[in-house]
Structures are given as C-alpha cells and as structure tokens.
Scaffold this active site. Structure first.
Site, PDB file in Angstrom:
ATOM      1  N   GLU A   1       1.398  -0.508  16.254  1.00  0.00           N
ATOM      2  CA  GLU A   1       1.075  -1.433  15.162  1.00  0.00           C
ATOM      3  C   GLU A   1       1.426  -2.869  15.536  1.00  0.00           C
ATOM      4  OE1 GLU A   1      -0.603  -0.669  12.604  1.00  0.00           O
ATOM      5  OE2 GLU A   1      -0.274   1.430  12.093  1.00  0.00           O
TER       6      GLU A   1
ATOM      7  N   ASN B   1      -6.801  -2.637   9.562  1.00  0.00           N
ATOM      8  CA  ASN B   1      -7.147  -1.249   9.870  1.00  0.00           C
ATOM      9  C   ASN B   1      -7.673  -1.089  11.295  1.00  0.00           C
ATOM     10  OD1 ASN B   1      -6.540  -0.204   7.244  1.00  0.00           O
ATOM     11  ND2 ASN B   1      -8.442  -1.111   6.501  1.00  0.00           N
TER      12      ASN B   1
ATOM     13  N   ARG C   1      -8.272  -8.195   4.609  1.00  0.00           N
ATOM     14  CA  ARG C   1      -7.186  -7.243   4.876  1.00  0.00           C
ATOM     15  C   ARG C   1      -7.670  -6.021   5.647  1.00  0.00           C
ATOM     16  NH1 ARG C   1      -2.331  -5.243   0.770  1.00  0.00           N
ATOM     17  NH2 ARG C   1      -1.380  -3.790   2.235  1.00  0.00           N
TER      18      ARG C   1
ATOM     19  N   HIS D   1      -6.939   7.560  12.292  1.00  0.00           N
ATOM     20  CA  HIS D   1      -6.628   8.449  11.178  1.00  0.00           C
ATOM     21  C   HIS D   1      -7.349   9.786  11.313  1.00  0.00           C
ATOM     22  CE1 HIS D   1      -5.170   5.337   7.948  1.00  0.00           C
ATOM     23  NE2 HIS D   1      -4.194   5.755   8.730  1.00  0.00           N
TER      24      HIS D   1
ATOM     25  N   HIS E   1       1.612   8.830  14.055  1.00  0.00           N
ATOM     26  CA  HIS E   1       0.604   7.873  13.574  1.00  0.00           C
ATOM     27  C   HIS E   1       0.312   6.799  14.613  1.00  0.00           C
ATOM     28  CE1 HIS E   1      -1.610   5.230  10.902  1.00  0.00           C
ATOM     29  NE2 HIS E   1      -0.768   4.256  11.184  1.00  0.00           N
TER      30      HIS E   1
ATOM     31  N   LYS F   1       0.854  -1.187   0.000  1.00  0.00           N
ATOM     32  CA  LYS F   1       0.000   0.000   0.000  1.00  0.00           C
ATOM     33  C   LYS F   1       0.890   1.238   0.000  1.00  0.00           C
ATOM     34  CE  LYS F   1      -3.677   0.067   2.713  1.00  0.00           C
ATOM     35  NZ  LYS F   1      -4.579  -0.190   3.878  1.00  0.00           N
TER      36      LYS F   1
ATOM     37  N   LYS G   1       1.144  -9.945   8.982  1.00  0.00           N
ATOM     38  CA  LYS G   1       0.765  -9.029   7.906  1.00  0.00           C
ATOM     39  C   LYS G   1       0.802  -9.730   6.558  1.00  0.00           C
ATOM     40  CE  LYS G   1       0.133  -4.779   6.085  1.00  0.00           C
ATOM     41  NZ  LYS G   1       1.006  -3.592   6.165  1.00  0.00           N
TER      42      LYS G   1
END
Length: 360
Positions: free
Chosen positions: A184, A244, A240, A251, A263, A142, A226
């Site tokens: 993450e 998120n 997928r 976001h 982030h 991405k 991932k």
C-alpha cells in the site's frame, strides 16, 4: 509527535504519529472523549499491544473494557459484528461511548462498522498496529465486512474521532506482514508521488531495521497522500477511486485464493497486472513495468502466482462493489510513476492476458 489534520468540515479529525502510547490519554481528552471505552483487538495483537495500550489509559475518566476477536480475515463478517453488538449491549453502552480499534485493517474495518451502526453511531478511534493499516486503511473512514465471499461488500463511510499511530507497534509484526503493508505504501508513490516511490526503494533496508525517522516519514507521507485524496472525495465518487490502484484484480485474487494470501500480497500482484495492462494499451513502456516489479521484489512481495485460475479471478471481479453497469473500472499508470488514470475496460481478452501474465 507529528500531527496531521484530515479536513472534512464537521467530520474533521487529527492523525497523531508517534513512537509510543504516552500521548493516548491526552489525545482522548482533546477529542472530548470521556464515556465508556471498549478496546477491540484480535488474538494476535492482544498478546503484544493490549496491555501497553490499556496501561496508557490508567487515568482515563471512564470505564475501559476489552473485547478480543479471532485474528484474520475470516473474522471479518456479520457473525463477528453480531457478537460485538451483544457484548456492547451487555455493557449498557450509550451514545457517549467509544470503540477503539487496536489492530490491523481487519480490526479497524470491523470496529468502525460496529461503531457506525451501534445506536446509529458512536465514537470511534483508530489505533492501527500494522503497516498496512497505518499507511492506508485507518485513514479515510471506509469500514465494513465481507459477505458470501465478496470482500468489503457491506460497509459504510464513518470517520474516526482521531487516528493514533505508534510506529513501534511494527516491531511486533512478522516480516511477512510488514512486507505486505509496504504494498500500500508503494501504491501511494505510484499514484501520486514518484519521489516517494524512489524513497521507499532506496530505504527498504532501513524500513526492515525499524529506523524510527524513516518509519515516521513514510507514515506522514502516506497519511498526507491518503488524506489529501479523501478530503477532495470522501465517498469515492471520483478521485478517491485512484486509491484502488492494484485492488480490482488484487481483491479478486484474495477471494479466489480463499484469503490464503495477505491483502498486501494480492495488491502487489494487482499492481503488476495493472502495469502489464497499461503496457499492452501502450500507455507505458516495458522498462517501467520492470522498475516497479524490481521494487516489489526487493521488498519481498510476490510478482507472480503460478497456480492462478485466470477465469475464476476474472469472474470474481464482477462481484466487486465498485463495478458500474457490469463494466470493470481499472486504475492504470500513465507515462510515468506518479500519474494514473481511471479506465473502463470491457476487453475480456486483454484483462485475462494481464492476469495470465502473473503465471510467468
């Protein structure tokens, strides 16, 4: 060196996990990369990593160039892409040329987008130097930029030729960046692997002391989780979207706060809000919310934001690229850590309540 493979048929590629740059040249050879090569990095990473990386390419067959962009999310726009295009044109690059992203998620997204669109696509290599990039954004293809205040709204799916992860680049990061990247990492445990979540919680001190075995193991599990999801759903048509988790609200907070928060810090807040929402929907018990909050706090990540503007964050979510039919989709935990579900929710009061709870 640890090697994993992302299996996407003709777009398959390896991930190398190591402790220095000594195998970078052989990795390029294995990928049959030998044309002009442009290392794109940012002003922060350039100080600590560029020379080591380029020195490792001293025997590379082609010409090697370097292009430095200003560090930070505010560089992640079409103006930066235009400047990169102009530089690439000045070098007379052809379709056998390669762009190497040396940096964190911003550098990876920008470089990947430039590679995907220049000459309709040239070679692309990821060398992620931040924990956030090593654990998440460098894997999966991405790429993209922000536009008019909306994060990642312009982009593409474009896979690298390989990902080369030198875990010792993390030693040059400010502690805040390392903490943000762990958001993450925690996310991956929450969506798919309860044992991995517990491993992170137990090894927080070893992570911050840069224990190589712990960092390599964490990177391997992250990339495996991932990669497994990407292999099943490369272009985010279903499974997928689970990646998120924490990002829909995260976001929006990131944008509303004008990118003053990192982030990963926003993802941490989004994770807490998602757990609260699941609690109100009676999908989980409150003690699970507390368990996740405690782990995030142990890492040093934020779990509250006193000056949050609930209405502004709520409205910003409707500019998210994943919205369908003007309805918000959330990834929420179900029952236990390691299990999530996708939910379309149009209960404005519920969503705002979860956001408002971040003030507490």
């Amino acid at each position: 060196m640890i090697k994993l493979n992302i299996n996407l048929k003709e777009r398959s590629y390896p991930i190398y996990i190591t402790t220095d740059y000594s195998d970078l040249k052989s990795s390029l050879d294995n990928a049959k990369i030998n044309g002009k090569l442009v290392v794109i990095t940012d002003s922060n990473v350039d100080k600590y990593q560029s020379q080591q990386c380029i020195d490792a390419l001293r025997n590379y067959e082609g010409e090697v160039f370097k292009y430095v962009i200003p560090a930070g999310e505010k560089s992640k726009n079409l103006d930066t892409i235009r400047d990169i295009y102009e530089y690439l044109i000045s070098l007379k690059l052809d379709r056998n040329s390669t762009l190497v992203a040396l940096g964190g998620g911003v550098v990876g997204d920008i470089t990947g987008f430039a590679a995907a669109t220049f000459l309709r696509g040239i070679n692309f290599v990821q060398i992620p130097t931040s924990l956030l990039a090593q654990s998440d954004s460098s894997v999966g293809g991405k790429v993209g930029v922000d536009f008019n205040g909306s994060k990642n709204i312009i982009g593409a799916f474009y896979q690298p030729k390989f990902v080369y992860i030198n875990i010792n680049t993390l030693r040059t990061l400010p502690k805040r960046e390392l903490q943000a990247g762990l958001a993450e990492v925690v996310k991956h445990g929450i969506i798919q692997d309860a044992e991995f979540f517990d491993y992170i919680d137990y090894n927080v001190n070893k992570i911050f002391s840069f224990d190589e075995s712990v960092l390599q193991y964490i990177t391997k599990v992250n990339c495996s989780i991932k990669g497994n999801v990407v292999e099943k759903d490369e272009k985010e048509s279903g499974l997928r979207a689970n990646l998120n988790f924490g990002h829909t609200i995260g976001h929006a907070i990131e944008t509303v706060m004008n990118f003053e928060l990192l982030h990963g810090e926003c993802v941490s807040l989004g994770i807490v809000a998602a757990f609260r929402m699941a609690q109100y929907l009676e999908m989980i018990e409150s003690d699970l919310v507390d368990k996740v909050k405690n782990t995030l706090m142990k890492i040093g990540l934020p779990v509250k934001l006193e000056n949050i503007d609930v209405d502004q964050v709520y409205n910003q979510m409707f500019y998210d690229k994943k919205i369908k039919g003007n309805k918000l989709t959330f990834i929420l935990p179900r029952k236990n850590i390691g299990e999530v579900i996708q939910c379309t929710i149009d209960d404005e009061a519920l969503i705002k309540r979860a956001i408002a709870d971040l003030k507490a």
